[in-house]
Design an enzyme around this catalytic site. Structure first.
Site, short mmCIF file in Angstrom:
data_model
loop_
_atom_site.label_atom_id
_atom_site.label_comp_id
_atom_site.label_asym_id
_atom_site.label_seq_id
_atom_site.Cartn_x
_atom_site.Cartn_y
_atom_site.Cartn_z
N LYS A 128 0.86 -1.19 0.00
CA LYS A 128 0.00 0.00 0.00
C LYS A 128 0.89 1.23 0.00
O LYS A 128 2.03 1.17 0.44
CB LYS A 128 -0.88 0.03 1.27
CG LYS A 128 -2.14 0.84 1.11
CD LYS A 128 -3.26 0.02 0.51
CE LYS A 128 -4.48 0.83 0.22
NZ LYS A 128 -5.63 -0.04 -0.11
N ASP A 152 -7.05 4.40 -4.29
CA ASP A 152 -7.72 4.25 -2.99
C ASP A 152 -8.35 5.62 -2.76
O ASP A 152 -8.57 6.38 -3.72
CB ASP A 152 -6.70 3.86 -1.91
CG ASP A 152 -7.37 3.32 -0.63
OD1 ASP A 152 -7.75 2.16 -0.59
OD2 ASP A 152 -7.54 4.10 0.35
N1 GLU Z 1 -7.44 0.27 -2.69
C1 GLU Z 1 -8.18 -0.91 -3.00
C2 GLU Z 1 -8.23 -1.82 -1.80
O1 GLU Z 1 -8.29 -1.33 -0.68
C3 GLU Z 1 -7.75 -1.59 -4.29
C4 GLU Z 1 -6.31 -1.88 -4.47
C5 GLU Z 1 -5.91 -2.37 -5.85
O2 GLU Z 1 -6.75 -2.45 -6.73
O3 GLU Z 1 -4.74 -2.70 -5.99
O4 GLU Z 1 -8.27 -3.01 -1.88
#
Ligand code: GLU
Length: 449
Positions: A129, A169
């Site tokens: 992340k 996100d």
């Molecule tokens: N931010 C999204 C999550 O919390 C998606 C992340 C992504 O697609 O890599 O899962």
């Protein structure tokens, strides 16, 4: 750890002392460790190989300066992060969050959750992340572009389609991914589609990726309802938030015959007894980047804006927290229970506080944790990576079917695992154990790395 397992308690205490002040990360780790006592008892090799300690320590953490110039010619400095948490199952995968609340503890909680979520999808993606404390609110397109370019000018050296694949996100959507992809392509002189997901359809994006997190959460709830022989018809649903996850959760609930009577943003919540007008909400939020007050003004008498109180006091059968972490607390859980709510499914990451979760589950409310219920977004990102790797692009219906199948399989995996460990219906326990086991087995296979 409910006094059950000294080993787990010791690991948790070490996490506390090694990561001081990172309360969201502590909360996420505690929630997972709390489920793992019976797994460690059954498979002592996990503990002997130090799997838990290794899982709680990111493989790599990157923190960097993001300098950029605003429209007035003033220099601005933000902080950028990428936490590459675990690559046992595939390249690090997870979104980027741009929000003033972002600091290392938030990125680590999100990255840690992502390990288990991504494992549950059954697709080959590790967990990571990133993000920044940059606040896109009130910034012009040109400012957002300059920020994204500066952010990518450092991030590009750490990512790649086989290494680490960021996506969106909170605060990062199609516009931001576009600017970042453009900068990555320019610096590297490579059209490496699979380095980012959430791209535009015309340049390597996947159908359904925009809708996927919200749709996926609703597919998950559909499976929960099915276990009781029920469906969405006639159900009243409250959805917090009004960003990407909330909007597409509302859309799918409406398609399946449910009625969404409330949603929210940081200025308050709207109750619309005739049901949220989704076209209007999309116009206000996606096109105009406006506030819920603008929705209410345009909607007229049926909608009321509440700037005080909690959306969770609105009576509903199903609650979908789709805003942000720790937005549904013990008092909210009590209101939901008193109003006869049957299901709480998390579209956001960790939106329910631990005491809220306990109250809900003790009262017999079906509780679907984010790492299972909101996995549809990242699952569809993995489908985007598949399409990029094969230089192909799939149609909407086919992709939506794949998403629906993945969500059903996550639902069933949570339930089967909960049954196996003697806690029928405990989705949170099932998600943690099933997500953990797959990652742990891969780590065992790789030896001490
Ligand atoms: N931010 C999204 C999550 O919390 C998606 C992340 C992504 O697609 O890599 O899962």
């Amino acid at each position: 750890m409910a006094g059950r397992d000294e080993k787990l308690q010791a690991i948790y205490e070490e996490v506390l002392s090694r990561n001081p002040g990172e309360t969201e990360f502590h909360q996420a780790v505690h929630e997972v460790l709390d489920s793992l006592g019976p797994v460690i008892a059954k498979h002592p090799t996990y503990a002997e190989a130090g799997i838990l300690q290794r899982m709680c320590e990111p493989e790599r953490q990157i923190i960097f300066r993001v300098p950029w110039m605003d429209d007035r010619g003033q220099v601005q400095i933000n902080r950028g992060f990428r936490v590459e948490f675990n690559s046992a199952l595939g390249p690090y995968k997870g979104g980027l969050r741009f929000h003033p609340s972002v600091y290392l503890g938030i990125v680590k909680f999100l990255g840690f959750e992502q390990i288990f979520k991504n494992s549950l999808t059954g697709l080959p993606i590790g967990g990571g992340k990133g993000g920044s404390d940059f606040d896109p609110k009130g910034r012009s397109d040109a400012e957002v572009m300059r920020f994204c370019q500066s952010f990518m000018t450092e991030l590009y050296r750490h990512i790649g389609e086989y290494t680490d694949v960021p996506a969106g996100d909170i605060g990062v959507g199609g516009r931001e991914i576009g600017y970042m992809f453009g900068q990555y392509k320019r610096i590297t002189n490579r059209y490496e589609s699979g380095v980012l997901t959430g791209k535009g359809i015309a340049w390597g994006g996947s159908q359904v990726r925009t809708e996927a997190t919200g749709y996926g959460t609703v597919f998950f709830v559909e499976s929960m309802l099915k276990t009781k022989g029920e469906g969405f018809e006639g159900k009243k649903v409250a959805v917090s938030g009004s960003g990407n996850v909330a909007i597409y959760a509302i859309e799918k609930v409406q398609q399946l015959g449910g009625k969404v009577i409330a949603c929210s943003d940081s200025s308050g919540f709207v109750v619309d007894e005739q049901g949220i007008d989704l076209d209007l909400l999309k116009l206000v939020k996606e096109v105009q980047r406006g506030r819920l007050a603008d929705y209410v003004k345009a909607r007229g008498a049926s909608a009321k804006l509440h700037s005080k109180g909690s959306i969770w006091a609105v009576p509903c059968d199903i609650a979908l927290p789709c805003a942000t972490q720790n937005e549904l607390n013990a008092a909210d859980a009590k209101s939901l229970i008193a109003n006869g709510c049957q299901i709480v499914a998390e579209g956001a990451n960790m939106p329910t506080t631990p005491d809220g979760v306990k109250l809900l589950t003790d009262a017999g409310v079906g509780f679907a944790p984010g790492k299972a219920a909101n996995a549809g977004g990242v699952a569809t990102s993995a489908l985007e990576m598949q399409q990029n790797a094969s230089r192909d692009s799939w149609g909407f219906e086919f992709t939506e079917q794949r998403l629906a199948t993945i969500m059903r399989s996550i639902h069933d995996r949570c339930l089967t695992t909960a049954d196996e460990y003697g806690k029928p219906g405990d989705y949170a326990l099932g998600a943690n154990i099933a997500g953990f086991t797959q990652v742990a087995d891969a780590m065992l296979a790789f030896g001490l790395v």
